[in-house]
Design a protein around this motif. Structure first.
Motif, PDB file in Angstrom:
ATOM      1  N   VAL A 128      -2.242  -1.572  -3.595  1.00 63.37           N
ATOM      2  CA  VAL A 128      -3.352  -0.684  -3.253  1.00 63.37           C
ATOM      3  C   VAL A 128      -2.853   0.760  -3.305  1.00 63.37           C
ATOM      4  O   VAL A 128      -1.890   1.117  -2.620  1.00 63.37           O
ATOM      5  CB  VAL A 128      -3.911  -0.994  -1.852  1.00 63.37           C
ATOM      6  CG1 VAL A 128      -5.074  -0.063  -1.520  1.00 63.37           C
ATOM      7  CG2 VAL A 128      -4.345  -2.451  -1.755  1.00 63.37           C
ATOM      8  N   ARG A 131      -4.185   5.012  -5.089  1.00 68.06           N
ATOM      9  CA  ARG A 131      -5.235   5.808  -5.731  1.00 68.06           C
ATOM     10  C   ARG A 131      -4.596   6.621  -6.843  1.00 68.06           C
ATOM     11  O   ARG A 131      -3.569   7.274  -6.631  1.00 68.06           O
ATOM     12  CB  ARG A 131      -5.907   6.730  -4.718  1.00 68.06           C
ATOM     13  CG  ARG A 131      -7.139   7.482  -5.238  1.00 68.06           C
ATOM     14  CD  ARG A 131      -7.844   8.171  -4.086  1.00 68.06           C
ATOM     15  NE  ARG A 131      -9.096   8.795  -4.493  1.00 68.06           N
ATOM     16  CZ  ARG A 131      -9.343  10.115  -4.433  1.00 68.06           C
ATOM     17  NH1 ARG A 131      -8.401  10.939  -3.982  1.00 68.06           N
ATOM     18  NH2 ARG A 131     -10.509  10.604  -4.783  1.00 68.06           N
ATOM     19  N   PHE A 146       0.833  -1.201   0.000  1.00 68.20           N
ATOM     20  CA  PHE A 146       0.000   0.000   0.000  1.00 68.20           C
ATOM     21  C   PHE A 146       0.865   1.247   0.000  1.00 68.20           C
ATOM     22  O   PHE A 146       1.710   1.433   0.890  1.00 68.20           O
ATOM     23  CB  PHE A 146      -0.895   0.001   1.247  1.00 68.20           C
ATOM     24  CG  PHE A 146      -1.623   1.287   1.503  1.00 68.20           C
ATOM     25  CD1 PHE A 146      -2.522   1.798   0.574  1.00 68.20           C
ATOM     26  CD2 PHE A 146      -1.431   1.993   2.684  1.00 68.20           C
ATOM     27  CE1 PHE A 146      -3.203   2.993   0.814  1.00 68.20           C
ATOM     28  CE2 PHE A 146      -2.107   3.177   2.932  1.00 68.20           C
ATOM     29  CZ  PHE A 146      -2.993   3.682   2.000  1.00 68.20           C
ATOM     30  N   LEU A 185      -6.348  10.839  -0.102  1.00 65.21           N
ATOM     31  CA  LEU A 185      -7.066   9.701   0.476  1.00 65.21           C
ATOM     32  C   LEU A 185      -7.682  10.077   1.819  1.00 65.21           C
ATOM     33  O   LEU A 185      -7.107  10.842   2.598  1.00 65.21           O
ATOM     34  CB  LEU A 185      -6.123   8.515   0.688  1.00 65.21           C
ATOM     35  CG  LEU A 185      -5.948   7.504  -0.436  1.00 65.21           C
ATOM     36  CD1 LEU A 185      -4.870   6.494  -0.044  1.00 65.21           C
ATOM     37  CD2 LEU A 185      -7.249   6.776  -0.748  1.00 65.21           C
ATOM     38  N   TYR A 221      -7.516  -3.573  -6.717  1.00 64.48           N
ATOM     39  CA  TYR A 221      -7.926  -2.744  -5.584  1.00 64.48           C
ATOM     40  C   TYR A 221      -7.418  -1.305  -5.695  1.00 64.48           C
ATOM     41  O   TYR A 221      -7.469  -0.554  -4.724  1.00 64.48           O
ATOM     42  CB  TYR A 221      -7.441  -3.369  -4.277  1.00 64.48           C
ATOM     43  CG  TYR A 221      -8.022  -4.741  -4.027  1.00 64.48           C
ATOM     44  CD1 TYR A 221      -9.381  -4.897  -3.788  1.00 64.48           C
ATOM     45  CD2 TYR A 221      -7.217  -5.884  -4.067  1.00 64.48           C
ATOM     46  CE1 TYR A 221      -9.931  -6.160  -3.588  1.00 64.48           C
ATOM     47  CE2 TYR A 221      -7.756  -7.142  -3.865  1.00 64.48           C
ATOM     48  CZ  TYR A 221      -9.110  -7.279  -3.628  1.00 64.48           C
ATOM     49  OH  TYR A 221      -9.655  -8.531  -3.427  1.00 64.48           O
ATOM     50  N   LEU A 247      -7.797   2.408  -6.490  1.00 62.48           N
ATOM     51  CA  LEU A 247      -8.895   3.355  -6.586  1.00 62.48           C
ATOM     52  C   LEU A 247      -8.594   4.395  -7.658  1.00 62.48           C
ATOM     53  O   LEU A 247      -7.436   4.726  -7.920  1.00 62.48           O
ATOM     54  CB  LEU A 247      -9.098   4.062  -5.245  1.00 62.48           C
ATOM     55  CG  LEU A 247      -9.329   3.169  -4.020  1.00 62.48           C
ATOM     56  CD1 LEU A 247      -9.395   4.014  -2.762  1.00 62.48           C
ATOM     57  CD2 LEU A 247     -10.600   2.347  -4.174  1.00 62.48           C
ATOM     58  N   GLY A 271      -5.579   0.223   7.775  1.00 66.33           N
ATOM     59  CA  GLY A 271      -5.094  -0.999   7.149  1.00 66.33           C
ATOM     60  C   GLY A 271      -4.354  -1.903   8.108  1.00 66.33           C
ATOM     61  O   GLY A 271      -4.612  -3.112   8.157  1.00 66.33           O
ATOM     62  N   VAL A 294      -9.859  -6.267   0.571  1.00 63.11           N
ATOM     63  CA  VAL A 294      -8.458  -6.360   0.135  1.00 63.11           C
ATOM     64  C   VAL A 294      -7.767  -7.547   0.793  1.00 63.11           C
ATOM     65  O   VAL A 294      -7.007  -8.288   0.145  1.00 63.11           O
ATOM     66  CB  VAL A 294      -7.708  -5.055   0.468  1.00 63.11           C
ATOM     67  CG1 VAL A 294      -6.209  -5.214   0.218  1.00 63.11           C
ATOM     68  CG2 VAL A 294      -8.260  -3.887  -0.342  1.00 63.11           C
ATOM     69  N   VAL A 334     -10.778   2.895   1.306  1.00 64.19           N
ATOM     70  CA  VAL A 334     -10.275   1.551   0.980  1.00 64.19           C
ATOM     71  C   VAL A 334     -11.078   0.517   1.756  1.00 64.19           C
ATOM     72  O   VAL A 334     -11.202   0.606   2.983  1.00 64.19           O
ATOM     73  CB  VAL A 334      -8.783   1.414   1.320  1.00 64.19           C
ATOM     74  CG1 VAL A 334      -8.294  -0.005   1.017  1.00 64.19           C
ATOM     75  CG2 VAL A 334      -7.955   2.428   0.546  1.00 64.19           C
ATOM     76  N   ASP A 335     -11.623  -0.454   1.045  1.00 66.33           N
ATOM     77  CA  ASP A 335     -12.351  -1.556   1.683  1.00 66.33           C
ATOM     78  C   ASP A 335     -11.333  -2.613   2.103  1.00 66.33           C
ATOM     79  O   ASP A 335     -11.096  -3.593   1.408  1.00 66.33           O
ATOM     80  CB  ASP A 335     -13.365  -2.139   0.706  1.00 66.33           C
ATOM     81  CG  ASP A 335     -14.220  -3.243   1.321  1.00 66.33           C
ATOM     82  OD1 ASP A 335     -13.954  -3.635   2.480  1.00 66.33           O
ATOM     83  OD2 ASP A 335     -15.131  -3.724   0.632  1.00 66.33           O
ATOM     84  N   TRP A 336     -10.711  -2.391   3.266  1.00 66.98           N
ATOM     85  CA  TRP A 336      -9.593  -3.241   3.681  1.00 66.98           C
ATOM     86  C   TRP A 336     -10.006  -4.702   3.882  1.00 66.98           C
ATOM     87  O   TRP A 336      -9.225  -5.610   3.590  1.00 66.98           O
ATOM     88  CB  TRP A 336      -8.966  -2.697   4.964  1.00 66.98           C
ATOM     89  CG  TRP A 336      -8.133  -1.475   4.756  1.00 66.98           C
ATOM     90  CD1 TRP A 336      -8.362  -0.217   5.231  1.00 66.98           C
ATOM     91  CD2 TRP A 336      -6.908  -1.378   4.001  1.00 66.98           C
ATOM     92  NE1 TRP A 336      -7.376   0.657   4.822  1.00 66.98           N
ATOM     93  CE2 TRP A 336      -6.474  -0.026   4.076  1.00 66.98           C
ATOM     94  CE3 TRP A 336      -6.154  -2.293   3.282  1.00 66.98           C
ATOM     95  CZ2 TRP A 336      -5.305   0.415   3.458  1.00 66.98           C
ATOM     96  CZ3 TRP A 336      -4.994  -1.848   2.668  1.00 66.98           C
ATOM     97  CH2 TRP A 336      -4.581  -0.521   2.754  1.00 66.98           C
TER      98      TRP A 336
END
Length: 344
Positions: A53, A55, A7, A114, A78, A80, A151, A124, A119-121
């Motif tokens: 991960v 963006r 990430f 961000l 994942y 964004l 995260g 992920v 983030v849909d951890w």
């Protein structure tokens, strides 16, 4: 096999050709890079499934970064899309006694903007076994730091191994809180920590006794103390590694590393690297090699640190942030073949 998640921010890297200075440049070579993306590429080159991960903006520059990651088999499902722009860094390559320099242009980037909840951890990490982040990520913005904290907490709750590269960047910690304050909240969730010769000192005030990084004199025995002190401060971190770079000049470094495992210390091989082609990303390639070794070598810490050091030594021969070497190339170096002969 469950995947390895990293990430962070991937940036456009712009460098004057060869050894030109910024003031001499009339064109720039364009590649992409960033600490956590670099680790993901290393792992993918070693044959491990990865997911990165980040963006990126919904424009052609964001799309170009995605294409760049795809060609190295890094997972992008994942990532964004949104925000204003991709981050940029300018890299001037040093030579001999003239050091390299970096200029960042990443304010208001898509990643810097961000916010928690984006983030849909849990999704992920649903098929993950390892989560890696670096100290660069929380340095970028308060929002990035908050998302990183989300995260690591969820990864810990889900039983996923967490690693961190301390990666202190003085030019980035500008948003209000210090590196020491923020990292003391994040690092307790880590199982594995790595740093270079100076990261622990600059982030946590832990200095190796009698070390002389600028004089090119770094010894593994000096850094056992650093590992022990970090181990006391962060008891969840059962393994701590330090890269050992002796900077004789911008073109000539020595390179090694150690791995501390709950009181036992394992020292990797030492390499004399001259001339250096590109040293950016060497620490990330060390981390990629260490993650590979710790996850694939059945608890053989010596084999893991040897692989990490050799793989990252080879990174110094490759232009760009990414370490584009294979397992077989690392094994060849470890077997003693550093001749560089043409393979026919």
């Amino acid at each position: 096999m469950k995947h390895f998640v990293t990430f962070g921010e991937i940036m456009l890297r712009l460098s004057p050709p060869g050894m030109l200075r910024f003031s001499q440049a009339r064109s720039f070579d364009a590649t992409y890079g960033g600490g956590e993306a670099n680790v993901a590429v290393s792992l993918a080159n070693y044959g491990l499934p990865t997911e990165f991960v980040t963006r990126l903006p919904e424009n052609d520059m964001g799309g170009a970064a995605l294409q760049y990651l795809r060609q190295y088999n890094v997972g992008i499902r994942y990532i964004l899309r949104g925000g204003k722009r991709i981050g940029i860094y300018f890299m001037e390559n040093g030579a001999v006694m003239r050091g390299s320099q970096v200029i960042y242009d990443r304010a208001d980037s898509s990643f810097a903007s961000l916010k928690p909840g984006m983030v849909d951890w849990k999704s992920v990490f649903a098929e993950a076994q390892w989560f890696h982040w670096t100290g660069i990520t929380p340095a970028i913005s308060e929002g990035a730091a908050d998302v990183c904290l989300e995260g690591v907490k969820i990864a810990r709750e889900m039983g996923i191994k967490v690693s961190c590269d301390l990666n202190f960047r003085a030019k980035l910690w500008k948003w209000g809180r210090t590196a020491g304050e923020v990292m003391r909240e994040l690092v307790p969730f880590c199982d594995v920590i790595i740093g270079n010769e100076e990261d622990a000192e600059k982030v946590f005030g832990v200095k190796a006794p009698e070390s002389d990084v600028l004089g090119g004199k770094v010894r593994s025995s000096q850094y056992r103390f650093v590992c022990e002190e970090l181990g006391k401060t962060f008891p969840n971190a059962h393994q701590i590694a330090i890269t050992l770079r002796g900077s004789l000049s911008a073109s000539h470094n020595t390179w090694s590393g150690i791995l501390w495992d709950q009181g036992k210390v394992f020292e990797g091989p030492s390499y004399d690297i001259t001339p250096i082609v590109d040293r950016v990303g060497a620490g990330d390639s060390f981390m990629g090699g260490l993650i590979y070794g710790l996850s694939q070598f059945d608890g053989d810490d010596q084999k893991a640190i040897d692989f990490a050091v050799a793989g990252s030594a080879l990174k110094h021969t490759i232009v760009g942030d990414f370490n584009l070497v294979s397992v077989s190339e690392v094994e060849k170096l470890l077997a003693g073949d550093a001749s560089g002969r043409v393979q026919r």
